[in-house]
Write an enzyme that holds these catalytic residues in place. Structure first.
Site, PDB file in Angstrom:
ATOM      1  N   CYS A 113       0.812  -1.227   0.000  1.00  0.00           N
ATOM      2  CA  CYS A 113       0.000   0.000   0.000  1.00  0.00           C
ATOM      3  C   CYS A 113       0.839   1.268   0.000  1.00  0.00           C
ATOM      4  O   CYS A 113       0.324   2.348  -0.303  1.00  0.00           O
ATOM      5  CB  CYS A 113      -0.929   0.010   1.205  1.00  0.00           C
ATOM      6  N   HIS A 252      -3.335   6.847   2.670  1.00  0.00           N
ATOM      7  CA  HIS A 252      -3.732   5.547   2.124  1.00  0.00           C
ATOM      8  C   HIS A 252      -5.126   5.218   2.650  1.00  0.00           C
ATOM      9  O   HIS A 252      -5.437   5.469   3.813  1.00  0.00           O
ATOM     10  CB  HIS A 252      -2.733   4.467   2.529  1.00  0.00           C
ATOM     11  N   ASN A 282      -9.951  -0.392  -0.389  1.00  0.00           N
ATOM     12  CA  ASN A 282      -8.487  -0.335  -0.351  1.00  0.00           C
ATOM     13  C   ASN A 282      -7.938  -0.913  -1.663  1.00  0.00           C
ATOM     14  O   ASN A 282      -8.106  -2.096  -1.929  1.00  0.00           O
ATOM     15  CB  ASN A 282      -8.006  -1.152   0.862  1.00  0.00           C
TER      16      ASN A 282
HETATM   17  N1  ACO Z   1     -18.620  -8.749   8.512  1.00  0.00           N
HETATM   18  C1  ACO Z   1     -19.095  -8.986   9.745  1.00  0.00           C
HETATM   19  N2  ACO Z   1     -18.289  -9.275  10.791  1.00  0.00           N
HETATM   20  C2  ACO Z   1     -16.970  -9.322  10.564  1.00  0.00           C
HETATM   21  C3  ACO Z   1     -16.413  -9.075   9.297  1.00  0.00           C
HETATM   22  C4  ACO Z   1     -17.299  -8.780   8.242  1.00  0.00           C
HETATM   23  N3  ACO Z   1     -16.869  -8.534   6.994  1.00  0.00           N
HETATM   24  N4  ACO Z   1     -15.070  -9.173   9.384  1.00  0.00           N
HETATM   25  C5  ACO Z   1     -14.782  -9.472  10.666  1.00  0.00           C
HETATM   26  N5  ACO Z   1     -15.925  -9.563  11.374  1.00  0.00           N
HETATM   27  C6  ACO Z   1     -16.096  -9.872  12.795  1.00  0.00           C
HETATM   28  C7  ACO Z   1     -14.944 -10.671  13.340  1.00  0.00           C
HETATM   29  O1  ACO Z   1     -15.123 -12.044  13.094  1.00  0.00           O
HETATM   30  C8  ACO Z   1     -15.025 -10.336  14.806  1.00  0.00           C
HETATM   31  O2  ACO Z   1     -16.047 -11.131  15.408  1.00  0.00           O
HETATM   32  P1  ACO Z   1     -15.833 -11.752  16.875  1.00  0.00           P
HETATM   33  O3  ACO Z   1     -15.707 -10.560  17.785  1.00  0.00           O
HETATM   34  O4  ACO Z   1     -17.078 -12.539  17.058  1.00  0.00           O
HETATM   35  O5  ACO Z   1     -14.576 -12.554  16.799  1.00  0.00           O
HETATM   36  C9  ACO Z   1     -15.513  -8.888  14.825  1.00  0.00           C
HETATM   37  O6  ACO Z   1     -16.089  -8.659  13.534  1.00  0.00           O
HETATM   38  C10 ACO Z   1     -14.410  -7.875  15.075  1.00  0.00           C
HETATM   39  O7  ACO Z   1     -13.296  -8.212  14.248  1.00  0.00           O
HETATM   40  P2  ACO Z   1     -12.019  -7.313  14.254  1.00  0.00           P
HETATM   41  O8  ACO Z   1     -10.982  -7.935  13.364  1.00  0.00           O
HETATM   42  O9  ACO Z   1     -11.605  -6.992  15.654  1.00  0.00           O
HETATM   43  O10 ACO Z   1     -12.592  -5.979  13.574  1.00  0.00           O
HETATM   44  P3  ACO Z   1     -11.920  -4.599  13.415  1.00  0.00           P
HETATM   45  O11 ACO Z   1     -12.769  -3.578  14.037  1.00  0.00           O
HETATM   46  O12 ACO Z   1     -10.447  -4.617  13.794  1.00  0.00           O
HETATM   47  O13 ACO Z   1     -11.987  -4.372  11.828  1.00  0.00           O
HETATM   48  C11 ACO Z   1     -10.528  -4.474   9.915  1.00  0.00           C
HETATM   49  C12 ACO Z   1     -11.309  -5.266  10.966  1.00  0.00           C
HETATM   50  C13 ACO Z   1     -11.524  -3.676   9.119  1.00  0.00           C
HETATM   51  C14 ACO Z   1      -9.792  -5.441   9.032  1.00  0.00           C
HETATM   52  C15 ACO Z   1      -9.530  -3.517  10.617  1.00  0.00           C
HETATM   53  O14 ACO Z   1      -8.826  -4.221  11.596  1.00  0.00           O
HETATM   54  C16 ACO Z   1      -8.537  -2.863   9.665  1.00  0.00           C
HETATM   55  O15 ACO Z   1      -8.899  -2.045   8.862  1.00  0.00           O
HETATM   56  N6  ACO Z   1      -7.253  -3.215   9.823  1.00  0.00           N
HETATM   57  C17 ACO Z   1      -6.148  -2.549   9.072  1.00  0.00           C
HETATM   58  C18 ACO Z   1      -6.002  -3.022   7.678  1.00  0.00           C
HETATM   59  C19 ACO Z   1      -4.783  -2.384   7.079  1.00  0.00           C
HETATM   60  O16 ACO Z   1      -4.433  -1.248   7.366  1.00  0.00           O
HETATM   61  N7  ACO Z   1      -4.050  -3.106   6.278  1.00  0.00           N
HETATM   62  C20 ACO Z   1      -2.784  -2.559   5.787  1.00  0.00           C
HETATM   63  C21 ACO Z   1      -2.898  -2.029   4.463  1.00  0.00           C
HETATM   64  S1  ACO Z   1      -3.437  -3.230   3.279  1.00  0.00           S
HETATM   65  C22 ACO Z   1      -2.071  -3.660   2.238  1.00  0.00           C
HETATM   66  O17 ACO Z   1      -0.943  -3.361   2.488  1.00  0.00           O
HETATM   67  C23 ACO Z   1      -2.417  -4.519   1.037  1.00  0.00           C
END
Ligand code: ACO
Length: 325
Positions: A113, A252, A282
């Protein structure tokens, strides 16, 4: 050293739109969850017959036209991508051939990214030193090709697209400072384990779905906020500027909550942050590239403005850049 700036911008987004409601039919998710947790409403999907170079070509042509330059004027082509058409040759070489940019040196940059900011920084070095006169820098991705459409943790996040810029020497302003960083000790937080030389593509890697993105989103979230805020502070200090001097931030676009938390840390008001995550999700290296292009075309960036690019991704890698437009 010569002053270097962006003299043309272009973008291409595939026509097909995949909405959150479409995803509700594919995995156990909801429009409400995706919108509130990420800020994404829809993303673009490349057609079956489109590869990353096809997206890059369209964005590059638009950027060349915007710069009033011909393909033959370009001496360096850098394509930031983690989804090349094939392992080799590079997308940059395929792009060179399609554009008939026969005077260009071509290579791809793999910095996830942060790839577009990495590529901008590398191109700036070549232009500032006088090695090359004009460069074409592209961020292009078909992330849908490496997304596990059965994994709700990741498949709601990514999209396809391409953004491009032409860079040249300028008399005043231009890129004021750049800052890049890497931390390979956290490589396991975001990767595609299969399909490379460690686990070459096999029936086993396919069965275990190792050829798709694996991500520890929660851990990355916290690192993204602190690292992007730190990168902004470092690069602004290098330019002799402060946060209050910035007219527009192009971050980003991984998650709106990451962007807002970072802005809060820096004391930047929401109106100074450019967002296109709602429309595209993204797109890795294509996110900052298309956001910059759209901000220019929409008149959000005007001559003399201070623009801050700030990106973070798999590697880990991060980069920031301050431009006086
Ligand atoms: N729909 C419904 N529920 C979901 C989904 C979905 N699509 N995805 C995850 N959940 C659930 C999980 O299973 C979890 O349930 P549980 O509590 O029963 O276990 C709950 O939602 C919370 O999951 P988290 O992973 O804690 O959710 P979070 O609020 O952290 O959001 C996300 C997840 C969106 C991925 C976030 O962590 C994020 O944006 N992370 C950073 C990503 C990033 O910056 N990547 C780097 C760049 S990408 C690159 O380089 C290619």
């Amino acid at each position: 050293m010569r002053k270097v700036s962006i003299v043309g911008v272009g973008k291409y987004l595939p026509k097909k739109i995949l909405t959150n409601c479409d995803l509700e039919k594919m995995v156990d998710t909801s429009d409400e969850w995706i919108t509130t947790r990420t800020g994404i409403k829809q993303r673009r999907m490349a057609a079956k017959n489109e590869a990353t170079s096809d997206l890059a070509i369209k964005a590059a042509k638009e950027a060349l036209e915007d710069a009033h330059l011909k393909a033959q004027d370009i001496e360096l082509i850098l394509v930031a991508t983690i989804t090349p058409d094939m392992a080799f040759p590079s997308v940059a070489c395929l792009l060179q051939n399609a554009l008939l940019a026969k005077n260009a040196v071509c290579l791809d940059i793999s910095a996830a990214c942060a790839g577009f900011v990495y590529a901008l920084t590398i191109a700036q070095q070549f232009l500032a030193s006088g090695t090359y006169k004009n460069a074409l820098v592209v961020g292009a991705e078909i992330l849908s090709s490496i997304t596990d459409w059965k994994d709700r943790n990741t498949c709601v996040l990514f999209g396809d697209g391409a953004g491009a810029v032409v860079m040249s020497e300028v008399k005043s302003g231009g890129i004021l400072s750049t800052y890049l960083g890497s931390d390979g000790s956290k490589a396991d937080l975001l990767m595609i384990p299969g399909g490379g030389s460690r686990h070459p593509c096999s029936r086993e890697t396919i069965d275990k779905r190792l050829n798709y993105i694996k991500m520890q989103g929660n851990e990355l979230f916290k690192l993204a906020v602190t690292t992007m805020a730190h990168a902004a502070q470092v690069v602004l200090k290098k330019a002799g500027l402060e946060c209050k001097d910035v007219d527009l931030v192009i971050p980003h676009q991984a998650n709106i909550r990451i962007i807002m938390a970072m802005s809060k840390k820096l004391g930047l008001p929401a109106e100074k942050i450019y967002l296109n995550i709602e429309k595209y999700g993204n797109m890795s290296s294509a996110s900052t590239a298309t956001a910059l292009c759209e901000a220019v075309k929409e008149g959000r960036i005007r001559k003399g403005d201070i623009v801050l690019l700030d990106a973070f991704g798999a590697g880990l890698v991060w980069g920031a850049c301050v431009i006086k437009w």
